[in-house]
Design a protein around this motif. Structure first.
Motif, PDB file in Angstrom:
ATOM      1  N   PRO A 171       0.810  -1.222   0.000  1.00  0.00           N
ATOM      2  CA  PRO A 171       0.000   0.000   0.000  1.00  0.00           C
ATOM      3  C   PRO A 171       0.844   1.273   0.000  1.00  0.00           C
ATOM      4  O   PRO A 171       0.438   2.294  -0.569  1.00  0.00           O
ATOM      5  N   ALA A 172       2.030   1.221   0.616  1.00  0.00           N
ATOM      6  CA  ALA A 172       2.903   2.408   0.620  1.00  0.00           C
ATOM      7  C   ALA A 172       3.337   2.758  -0.799  1.00  0.00           C
ATOM      8  O   ALA A 172       3.346   3.940  -1.192  1.00  0.00           O
ATOM      9  N   CYS A 173       3.698   1.749  -1.580  1.00  0.00           N
ATOM     10  CA  CYS A 173       4.109   2.002  -2.961  1.00  0.00           C
ATOM     11  C   CYS A 173       2.920   2.457  -3.803  1.00  0.00           C
ATOM     12  O   CYS A 173       3.060   3.331  -4.667  1.00  0.00           O
ATOM     13  N   ALA A 174       1.742   1.866  -3.549  1.00  0.00           N
ATOM     14  CA  ALA A 174       0.547   2.287  -4.281  1.00  0.00           C
ATOM     15  C   ALA A 174       0.231   3.754  -4.004  1.00  0.00           C
ATOM     16  O   ALA A 174      -0.104   4.519  -4.921  1.00  0.00           O
ATOM     17  N   GLU A 175       0.337   4.159  -2.747  1.00  0.00           N
ATOM     18  CA  GLU A 175       0.090   5.559  -2.405  1.00  0.00           C
ATOM     19  C   GLU A 175       1.080   6.482  -3.107  1.00  0.00           C
ATOM     20  O   GLU A 175       0.702   7.526  -3.655  1.00  0.00           O
ATOM     21  N   ALA A 176       2.349   6.101  -3.096  1.00  0.00           N
ATOM     22  CA  ALA A 176       3.367   6.929  -3.761  1.00  0.00           C
ATOM     23  C   ALA A 176       3.098   7.018  -5.256  1.00  0.00           C
ATOM     24  O   ALA A 176       3.256   8.086  -5.864  1.00  0.00           O
ATOM     25  N   PHE A 177       2.682   5.911  -5.860  1.00  0.00           N
ATOM     26  CA  PHE A 177       2.414   5.914  -7.300  1.00  0.00           C
ATOM     27  C   PHE A 177       1.207   6.792  -7.629  1.00  0.00           C
ATOM     28  O   PHE A 177       1.261   7.607  -8.565  1.00  0.00           O
ATOM     29  N   ILE A 227       1.269   9.856 -10.214  1.00  0.00           N
ATOM     30  CA  ILE A 227       0.477   9.793 -11.454  1.00  0.00           C
ATOM     31  C   ILE A 227      -0.954  10.169 -11.096  1.00  0.00           C
ATOM     32  O   ILE A 227      -1.795   9.306 -10.799  1.00  0.00           O
ATOM     33  N   PRO A 228      -1.266  11.454 -11.077  1.00  0.00           N
ATOM     34  CA  PRO A 228      -2.534  11.922 -10.488  1.00  0.00           C
ATOM     35  C   PRO A 228      -3.789  11.435 -11.205  1.00  0.00           C
ATOM     36  O   PRO A 228      -4.866  11.397 -10.610  1.00  0.00           O
ATOM     37  N   CYS A 229      -3.689  11.049 -12.482  1.00  0.00           N
ATOM     38  CA  CYS A 229      -4.896  10.611 -13.185  1.00  0.00           C
ATOM     39  C   CYS A 229      -5.211   9.133 -12.921  1.00  0.00           C
ATOM     40  O   CYS A 229      -6.248   8.637 -13.337  1.00  0.00           O
ATOM     41  N   ALA A 230      -4.326   8.418 -12.222  1.00  0.00           N
ATOM     42  CA  ALA A 230      -4.579   7.020 -11.884  1.00  0.00           C
ATOM     43  C   ALA A 230      -5.403   6.943 -10.604  1.00  0.00           C
ATOM     44  O   ALA A 230      -5.150   7.668  -9.643  1.00  0.00           O
ATOM     45  N   GLU A 231      -6.383   6.038 -10.587  1.00  0.00           N
ATOM     46  CA  GLU A 231      -7.246   5.879  -9.414  1.00  0.00           C
ATOM     47  C   GLU A 231      -6.967   4.576  -8.662  1.00  0.00           C
ATOM     48  O   GLU A 231      -7.197   4.491  -7.454  1.00  0.00           O
ATOM     49  N   GLY A 270       4.032  11.410 -16.433  1.00  0.00           N
ATOM     50  CA  GLY A 270       3.860  10.676 -17.681  1.00  0.00           C
ATOM     51  C   GLY A 270       3.458  11.565 -18.837  1.00  0.00           C
ATOM     52  O   GLY A 270       3.088  12.736 -18.668  1.00  0.00           O
ATOM     53  N   ALA A 271       3.497  11.002 -20.036  1.00  0.00           N
ATOM     54  CA  ALA A 271       3.096  11.746 -21.225  1.00  0.00           C
ATOM     55  C   ALA A 271       1.636  12.155 -21.143  1.00  0.00           C
ATOM     56  O   ALA A 271       1.234  13.195 -21.680  1.00  0.00           O
ATOM     57  N   GLN A 272       0.819  11.367 -20.474  1.00  0.00           N
ATOM     58  CA  GLN A 272      -0.603  11.699 -20.354  1.00  0.00           C
ATOM     59  C   GLN A 272      -0.805  13.031 -19.648  1.00  0.00           C
ATOM     60  O   GLN A 272      -1.689  13.809 -20.009  1.00  0.00           O
ATOM     61  N   GLN A 273       0.038  13.307 -18.649  1.00  0.00           N
ATOM     62  CA  GLN A 273      -0.086  14.593 -17.963  1.00  0.00           C
ATOM     63  C   GLN A 273       0.497  15.714 -18.814  1.00  0.00           C
ATOM     64  O   GLN A 273      -0.066  16.816 -18.867  1.00  0.00           O
ATOM     65  N   GLY A 315      -5.291   2.822 -13.662  1.00  0.00           N
ATOM     66  CA  GLY A 315      -6.391   3.353 -14.450  1.00  0.00           C
ATOM     67  C   GLY A 315      -7.603   3.702 -13.628  1.00  0.00           C
ATOM     68  O   GLY A 315      -7.540   3.829 -12.393  1.00  0.00           O
ATOM     69  N   ARG A 316      -8.718   3.852 -14.330  1.00  0.00           N
ATOM     70  CA  ARG A 316      -9.978   4.230 -13.703  1.00  0.00           C
ATOM     71  C   ARG A 316     -10.459   3.130 -12.756  1.00  0.00           C
ATOM     72  O   ARG A 316     -10.402   1.943 -13.064  1.00  0.00           O
ATOM     73  N   ARG A 317     -10.956   3.564 -11.608  1.00  0.00           N
ATOM     74  CA  ARG A 317     -11.436   2.622 -10.599  1.00  0.00           C
ATOM     75  C   ARG A 317     -12.534   1.718 -11.160  1.00  0.00           C
ATOM     76  O   ARG A 317     -12.572   0.508 -10.880  1.00  0.00           O
ATOM     77  N   GLU A 318     -13.430   2.273 -11.943  1.00  0.00           N
ATOM     78  CA  GLU A 318     -14.552   1.517 -12.499  1.00  0.00           C
ATOM     79  C   GLU A 318     -14.083   0.291 -13.285  1.00  0.00           C
ATOM     80  O   GLU A 318     -14.758  -0.740 -13.304  1.00  0.00           O
ATOM     81  N   ILE A 319     -12.923   0.423 -13.922  1.00  0.00           N
ATOM     82  CA  ILE A 319     -12.382  -0.680 -14.722  1.00  0.00           C
ATOM     83  C   ILE A 319     -11.477  -1.562 -13.871  1.00  0.00           C
ATOM     84  O   ILE A 319     -11.598  -2.791 -13.874  1.00  0.00           O
ATOM     85  N   MET A 320     -10.571  -0.955 -13.143  1.00  0.00           N
ATOM     86  CA  MET A 320      -9.588  -1.703 -12.359  1.00  0.00           C
ATOM     87  C   MET A 320     -10.257  -2.586 -11.303  1.00  0.00           C
ATOM     88  O   MET A 320      -9.759  -3.670 -10.985  1.00  0.00           O
ATOM     89  N   ARG A 321     -11.399  -2.176 -10.757  1.00  0.00           N
ATOM     90  CA  ARG A 321     -12.056  -2.930  -9.687  1.00  0.00           C
ATOM     91  C   ARG A 321     -12.467  -4.330 -10.119  1.00  0.00           C
ATOM     92  O   ARG A 321     -12.664  -5.218  -9.270  1.00  0.00           O
TER      93      ARG A 321
END
Length: 454
Positions: free
Chosen positions: A99-105, A109-113, A243-246, A272-278
């Motif tokens: 979870p620590a690495c997930a939080e840092a990521f 990468i602000p557009c990742a959920e 990233g290039a996306q930003q 990616g989007r929570r709706e898909i990743m879930r």
């Protein structure tokens, strides 16, 4: 000039090929990608320099196929990995670093959920493809034909000349389109109406995309019920911290990161989007479960610790600015040498300053593997190892100046070879492209994909 020769490398080559198909574990590192006179094996690296098993020292510009953005053995990253490793690397239940690495990521990468970590780029992109198929209920994937590599898995390798072993039925499920050509993509959706689950592409391979092109791609995907996947293995942590996306202001549905994420340690990410990743999780009940990513070594503690430390450096230090500055200096010096040698039409520097590449052409202006091989031979001879022109945070002004001087000398040999024949200067056979159907050279296949596979 190289002092020690390649005797130890040559002996190791014979042993390696007897035990390892191809003699290496990445096709881009294979002997067929380099001149006969080249280091076969690296012993160690520090910063922007590496030493081969024969003791030869080089300024390196491949940087682990772009995986080492900060420099080899970057102290802060090595120390973080060592601290984690001392407490064990793999456990029966998740480690607190996950979870620590997930939080840092997700902060980086602000557009990742949501994010799921794995070990290499192919795991991440293939996970994205599976997720897109599950989410849309469709089977086909469209990938950009102008981008050289997306995965070692069948859905992509089936599109290349090296498709031996890939069932025809699988190959029919992936189709391709041309970069910077929205009509090419629209045509695909017309031809395969209601069948394409996702479009996967790099936001940029080098130069910036045409104005509004990525926005058009996103719109075409969503109008046709498909997802947009960005492969950010190269652009992530190089084009922009986010990233290039930003940088380009386009948020894909899913994106895949790796390479520089761990500064050479094996870690990649599907986000990616929570709706898909879930759909790869445990909490949803409205859709079937997706076996997204499940790897025994996907969350090794030392790799996650390295990723956390790497992201911290990128956020707190001017890494990206340094990559652009040194890439710009390198480009300017090389282009000046090219002009001075009268080689403007046959040797070209391409790409974004933070991720440069070069093209070697013959007298007719055609891409030439023999001239590429000669150029690599001559730069290696002068202490530069450069399958590409990729700088790191460790490349100093002195490195760049020495590189430009060495390249000028190599370009002098290049100019002579244009006049009296490359075969008079090249020792041994030319290198070959990775994607070829047979091991012997085939000119028609060689022209198909000239980029080096990552």
């Amino acid at each position: 000039m190289i002092d020690h020769g390649f005797g130890k490398s040559d002996a190791l080559r014979a042993r390696a090929h007897a035990m390892i198909p191809g003699g290496a574990h990445t096709y881009a590192k294979g002997d067929d990608q380099y001149p006969v006179l080249s280091p076969g094996f690296i012993a160690r690296g520090s910063g922007s320099h590496v030493w081969d098993v024969d003791g030869n020292e080089y300024i390196e510009y491949g940087m682990g196929n772009r995986a080492v953005g900060l420099g080899h053995a970057y102290p802060e990253i090595v120390e973080a990995a060592m601290r984690a490793m001392q407490d064990g690397s793999n456990f029966t239940r998740p480690h607190m670093l996950e979870p620590a690495c997930a939080e840092a990521f997700l902060e980086t990468i602000p557009c990742a959920e949501m994010v799921k970590f794995c070990k290499d780029g192919s795991d991440a992109t293939s996970g994205a493809v599976r997720l897109a198929r599950a989410y849309t209920g469709r089977d086909m994937i469209a990938c950009c034909a102008d981008h050289p590599f997306f995965s070692t898995d069948d859905w992509f390798i089936g599109t290349t000349p090296m498709n031996s072993g890939i069932p025809e039925a699988t190959r029919r499920l992936t189709t391709t389109f041309r970069y910077s050509d929205p009509d090419s993509l629209r045509d695909l959706f017309s031809q395969h109406h209601g069948k394409i689950a996702a479009v996967i592409m790099e936001a940029s391979r080098g130069d910036d995309p045409p104005a509004n092109y990525l926005q058009s791609v996103q719109r075409i995907c969503h109008e046709n019920g498909a997802l947009l996947i960005f492969d950010e293995m190269i652009t992530g942590f190089r084009w922009h911290v986010g990233g290039a996306q930003q940088l380009y202001g386009v948020t894909p549905d899913l994106s895949c990161f790796g390479k520089a994420l761990g500064n050479g340690f094996s870690v990649s990410a599907l986000a990616g989007r929570r709706e898909i990743m879930r759909l790869g999780g445990l909490d949803h009940t409205d859709r079937p479960r997706v076996f997204l990513l499940s790897t025994t070594h996907g969350a090794e503690t030392h790799a996650l610790a390295a990723a956390i430390a790497t992201m911290r450096v990128y956020r707190n230090e001017p890494v990206i600015e340094h990559l652009y500055r040194q890439g710009s200096n390198l480009r300017a010096g090389i282009e000046a040498a090219v002009r001075a040698r009268g080689l403007e039409g046959v040797f070209k520097v391409a790409g974004r300053d933070c991720c440069l590449a070069f093209a070697t052409l013959d007298r007719e202006g055609q891409a030439s593997q023999p001239f590429r091989t000669l150029f690599l031979q001559e730069t290696i001879k002068r202490g530069i190892l450069m399958p590409s022109l990729v700088v790191s945070y460790a490349h100093s002004d002195e490195d760049v100046n020495l590189t430009i001087e060495a390249m000028d000398g190599a370009l002098g040999v290049y100019a002579r070879a244009l006049e009296d024949g490359v075969e008079r200067h090249l020792v041994g056979r030319p290198s070959q492209v990775v994607f070829r159907r047979f091991n012997h050279a085939d000119a028609s296949e060689a022209s198909a994909r000239l980029a080096v596979v990552r």
